[in-house]
Design an enzyme around this catalytic site. Structure first.
Site, PDB file in Angstrom:
ATOM      1  N   ARG B  61      39.897  27.837  49.983  1.00 52.65           N
ATOM      2  CA  ARG B  61      39.452  28.256  51.481  1.00 52.65           C
ATOM      3  C   ARG B  61      38.490  27.353  52.032  1.00 52.65           C
ATOM      4  NH1 ARG B  61      39.442  33.845  49.561  1.00 52.65           N
ATOM      5  NH2 ARG B  61      37.324  33.489  49.137  1.00 52.65           N
ATOM      6  N   GLU B  98      30.653  36.159  37.358  1.00 51.69           N
ATOM      7  CA  GLU B  98      29.820  37.355  36.747  1.00 51.69           C
ATOM      8  C   GLU B  98      30.158  37.792  35.399  1.00 51.69           C
ATOM      9  OE1 GLU B  98      29.813  42.307  38.433  1.00 51.69           O
ATOM     10  OE2 GLU B  98      31.253  40.638  39.319  1.00 51.69           O
TER      11      GLU B  98
END
Lengths: 176, 176
Positions: B61, B98
């Protein structure tokens, strides 16, 4: 600059991403502002007066040309993304790769019924991904006005998949 | 348009890509030519006169904002990509997610020694990817002049990773 000069900045990398493949590297265009601007100028020549309603870009390299062109036209930019990246209600298409399959998506509501859409990618090879993207746009109610790629590899016979679509590329390579 | 109006077109999608996450969807900006142009105008206000030598965009993006801005400035566009996508000689950085790690790369020769680089992504969350990208640019000999994101999520404490860098975002969200 003319289209043939693009050849000077497109690096050809043998054996990438695997043995036997000659990779056409568009980063040389991006690194050369004159060449990159030339691509956008040509897109404007080709499509600036065709009345298209939206520009669709195919992840990830298609974004590099579709985004600035949508901005230049002042038209919406529709993303065609790999499955699982778009958070809204999506349409999905499965297409064949050399080994196995892959899936792409659009947001269902990003293409309006009856809109004409220019479908943009950096390079058109077998045309499999682009055909799937064109089908997604049709499924959402749009009409693919034209398919644009900076580079075309007609020896990979993309016209087999893309029969019935108009395909325009700035520079073509015809195999090694 | 002003930056606060961006909020109207940024869709907030709870539970994407997984439960407990609120996703900020920039496709609403892309679908709104006025909002998308506004982002580029703001980037030009912020960086048009800073003398940066190159713009770097983070896959995927980040490409949507970095590519048109590099074109507007007439400066080279450096791609920061997921591992295995760039065909030339690369530099690689591993960073933590994560769960597990990921790797990003740049073409070693796309950043010249001493060049000042603007690093662009759509959204700055924990800052982990962006820090890795900044380190790649430094490793290649460049200097990260500034880090730009359309959206910032300061509650995810990106300043922990990005201490020492100047970070600019157009709109900030402060958690649910």
């Amino acid at each position: 600059m003319d289209d043939k000069k693009l050849d000077d900045v497109i690096r050809k990398v043998p054996g990438f991403p695997k043995p036997g493949i000659l990779f056409y590297d568009i980063t040389g265009i991006l690194m050369n502002p004159e060449a990159f601007s030339h691509c956008l100028d040509r897109m404007e020549q080709l499509y600036g007066h065709t009345g298209i309603d939206a520009v669709a870009g195919i992840e990830a390299r298609g974004f590099l040309f579709a985004a600035p062109f949508a901005l230049r036209l002042g038209k919406p930019l529709v993303l065609v993304r790999k499955k699982g990246k778009l958070p809204g209600a999506t349409l999905t298409r499965t297409f064949e790769l050399e080994y196995g399959t892959d899936e792409i998506q659009i947001h269902r509501d990003d293409v309006k019924i009856g809109q004409t859409v220019l479908l943009v990618d950096d390079l058109i090879a077998t045309g499999g991904t682009i055909k799937a993207a064109a089908e997604l746009i049709a499924q959402a109610g749009g009409k693919v006005k034209d398919i644009f790629g900076v580079i075309g590899l007609p020896f990979l016979e993309y016209e087999r998949y893309l029969r019935g679509y108009r395909v325009t590329t700035l520079i073509e390579y015809h195999g090694e």
